[in-house]
Design a protein around this motif. Sequence first.
Motif, PDB file in Angstrom:
ATOM      1  N   ASN B   7      27.201  83.338  17.064  1.00 39.05           N
ATOM      2  CA  ASN B   7      27.177  81.890  17.298  1.00 39.05           C
ATOM      3  C   ASN B   7      28.017  81.090  16.310  1.00 39.05           C
ATOM      4  O   ASN B   7      27.981  79.860  16.325  1.00 39.05           O
ATOM      5  N   ASP B  11      34.653  80.687  20.083  1.00 38.47           N
ATOM      6  CA  ASP B  11      34.394  80.507  21.527  1.00 38.47           C
ATOM      7  C   ASP B  11      33.034  79.869  21.778  1.00 38.47           C
ATOM      8  O   ASP B  11      32.770  79.370  22.871  1.00 38.47           O
ATOM      9  N   VAL B  12      32.154  79.871  20.789  1.00 35.03           N
ATOM     10  CA  VAL B  12      30.841  79.234  20.938  1.00 35.03           C
ATOM     11  C   VAL B  12      30.809  77.861  20.289  1.00 35.03           C
ATOM     12  O   VAL B  12      30.320  76.890  20.868  1.00 35.03           O
ATOM     13  N   ALA B  13      31.329  77.790  19.057  1.00 33.95           N
ATOM     14  CA  ALA B  13      31.032  76.634  18.207  1.00 33.95           C
ATOM     15  C   ALA B  13      32.274  75.969  17.646  1.00 33.95           C
ATOM     16  O   ALA B  13      33.328  76.581  17.506  1.00 33.95           O
ATOM     17  N   SER B  14      32.092  74.704  17.302  1.00 32.75           N
ATOM     18  CA  SER B  14      33.132  73.964  16.613  1.00 32.75           C
ATOM     19  C   SER B  14      32.463  73.103  15.538  1.00 32.75           C
ATOM     20  O   SER B  14      31.678  72.235  15.890  1.00 32.75           O
ATOM     21  N   GLY B  16      34.118  76.662  14.260  1.00 42.32           N
ATOM     22  CA  GLY B  16      33.832  78.062  14.488  1.00 42.32           C
ATOM     23  C   GLY B  16      35.045  78.857  14.040  1.00 42.32           C
ATOM     24  O   GLY B  16      36.111  78.279  13.814  1.00 42.32           O
ATOM     25  N   ALA B 350      23.772  76.360  20.042  1.00 45.02           N
ATOM     26  CA  ALA B 350      24.947  76.958  20.692  1.00 45.02           C
ATOM     27  C   ALA B 350      25.352  76.149  21.924  1.00 45.02           C
ATOM     28  O   ALA B 350      26.541  75.924  22.176  1.00 45.02           O
ATOM     29  N   ASN B 353      27.461  73.483  21.035  1.00 45.52           N
ATOM     30  CA  ASN B 353      28.634  73.934  20.278  1.00 45.52           C
ATOM     31  C   ASN B 353      28.498  73.760  18.771  1.00 45.52           C
ATOM     32  O   ASN B 353      29.494  73.502  18.090  1.00 45.52           O
ATOM     33  N   ARG B 354      27.275  73.917  18.269  1.00 52.48           N
ATOM     34  CA  ARG B 354      27.078  73.839  16.824  1.00 52.48           C
ATOM     35  C   ARG B 354      26.899  75.250  16.273  1.00 52.48           C
ATOM     36  O   ARG B 354      26.157  76.046  16.860  1.00 52.48           O
TER      37      ARG B 354
END
Lengths: 427, 427
Positions: B7, B11-14, B16, B350, B353-354
Amino acid sequence: MKIDIGNALADVASPGVSRAALDRLDDRVEACHDRIERGRRDDEFGYAALNLPETTDPEAITEAVDPVAGAEYVLVVGIGGSALGAATLAEALGDSRVLTLDNVDPREVSEVLSLLPLDETVLNVVSRSGTTAETLANFLVARAAFEEADVDWTDRTVVTTGDSGPLRDLADDHDLPALRVPDGVPGRFSALSSVGLVPLAVRGHDIAPILDGARDAADLSGSLYETPGYAYGAVAYALDARGAAVNAMLPYAESLDSFGEWFAQLWAESLGKDGLGQLPARALGATDQHSQLQRYRAGPANTLVTFVRPRERTSLPIPETDVDDLAYLGGTGMDDLIDAEFEATEASLAAANRPSVRVELDRVDGRGIGELLYTMEVACVLAGELYGVETFTQPAVEWGKNATRGLIGESNEESAAVAEKTRLVVE
Amino acid sequence: MKIDIGNALADVASPGVSRAALDRLDDRVEACHDRIERGRRDDEFGYAALNLPETTDPEAITEAVDPVAGAEYVLVVGIGGSALGAATLAEALGDSRVLTLDNVDPREVSEVLSLLPLDETVLNVVSRSGTTAETLANFLVARAAFEEADVDWTDRTVVTTGDSGPLRDLADDHDLPALRVPDGVPGRFSALSSVGLVPLAVRGHDIAPILDGARDAADLSGSLYETPGYAYGAVAYALDARGAAVNAMLPYAESLDSFGEWFAQLWAESLGKDGLGQLPARALGATDQHSQLQRYRAGPANTLVTFVRPRERTSLPIPETDVDDLAYLGGTGMDDLIDAEFEATEASLAAANRPSVRVELDRVDGRGIGELLYTMEVACVLAGELYGVETFTQPAVEWGKNATRGLIGESNEESAAVAEKTRLVVE
């Protein structure tokens, strides 16, 4: 209540706010103040919290809990705003017999219930809706423990809830003392209502001074230079805008440790939305000088440190010693030592151009904590107006609540998403 | 120990980190690993801490405290790294009778000393130099309380200190059990030495499993994909570089609450220098879902949330209820509920996008906590290498120490600066 924002000014600190910028900000504070006063006048949702010092009736609470008053222990079953207010007030009053079940940790819950003398304990179950999963799970388990111990829980339970819902029904069915959560007051703003005060009344404390202290701070003027709560809220906002994304709450008193937790909830849940809001970090002086201070002084310049201290403390003399290196301690008091550490740490941040604010209350007692909580609520409401966020809601927690419900009960959209987790495991 | 960084991927988070960037970072990890292994081989200052699972002799500690072993209570007098390790280990072992005096709050110190049965209490005074102001002040006050209560403190005091200094002299003069603080190990890295282990040995715990657990994690390979501590340290560093200035430590177990405090010291004091380092924020699951989660999910995207949970928990069934809204809880266990909340909260971040990281230990016991502490120390040392800071020093706290000394004793340059504070008071 005294709030000193001198060490947050641009001539001392970076980030810091200039006097000219503060003067301009004060015009916005005046407009926000008008909005806040209108909200108070109309008892609008959220703003109604700032009327609690007038609308909460301490005698009515004391009377309502009379059947169970004077209990040796109170176990508050609640979570978030339904537990933190009572914990904060009890700690400030030096009462270590108000305990909370504010988590669903099986090991902790078992231990608390097995160690408490249940026949001398009053349960105070707190949930506005009466459906908060953690609170109801804890209540069901606690009730079973009372039954197991052959103690009649209906003689020893007080309910604090809304006008309807499962807890209201329970109180009606079993004729339990039941107090209303006031309308228009979100949990994190409810310390000065039945929610925060019932446990103390059950323990036999006089709760009136807490509300008196809050009332001392409730006469707001439209300038940050005249209202301590506005000074704090405006400076925190101005510093965040200049890079202080973190607000480290650093009380210099063990009896304000829970206050730090209460503040962290107030600040995070009220202001942390729309990509805005400071991250509240909890700390404790003098202890965290040996933990967090290095980072505050020499890490990234993104932290406002909020010092809180009582001006009066219990005195406790430090005995003389014949050790040369320590001779300077002998004959002084522990109160003088912690105050010296407070001033030294504050000055050490200023010397490194790091911003801080000093909040001083007369002493940590009922009146002092009432004034402190109210002042911080005022600061938070003002900051919410300045950020332009919806201070009184907490929409971002719904997703997780739905997912939890779906994982335990019937699957739903959110719980289905849990299974799709991206994994990259190192072991 | 399992660390899942899925996570925290781009591709999951920004913010990331992409797999490609991680692969490149792994080359730097290999070079850092070589540096770390050289430090361990030569027992260099700081790196020596990573040898403690081999160099600490649990039997020697157990033997040394034999004269006072089996005490009902242990009162640890220490501050920072001299208290947090013992508090963390005791909590993980479920022992609530290891208490600490780790602040100089006169009200708290008076209360602890008046409530404890001193004739069943062993004092463990901990300071490498033997001159830490807070620790020695507390010791002088505690010793006076023992004398006041007619309890011979020389029968009930264990000292943990360096080879020389006032505490070493005291131990020699009164023939007290005295343990050496190991060389080359800064306070915040000393939990797995005499500093953290003595109080548990005095209480009669088997301390060997703690070191066994640490040893399980001590075989480091040169890749973040193979060593959990490196995976965590590298990802925290990479996310900080991409905007995650805050590291929120969120264990889902009450028995890891002190661990959060221990981690906050480790991270802040080791990495918070030269304008670098994440701000560690302490939190606790599931409770803080009702406090901090709103901010994590919807505030500024500057926070890495570190989830920690045990894979095995005590089970505690939740009784059935006839309330419709709550029927989904009945028949499940509180262990299932907290685990569902853990997964739901992780997924809720997630979904927004955290970034987060999941740390899993088998269970919260001696072996588990030993492995967890060691893994986090490895993570911290790696992160220090990646940042290029002096991980093992804490220079920024000296200014305040000097100022405190000057305020209490003879005035000096720093204490003179305290008086020059810029004030802007609102009251």
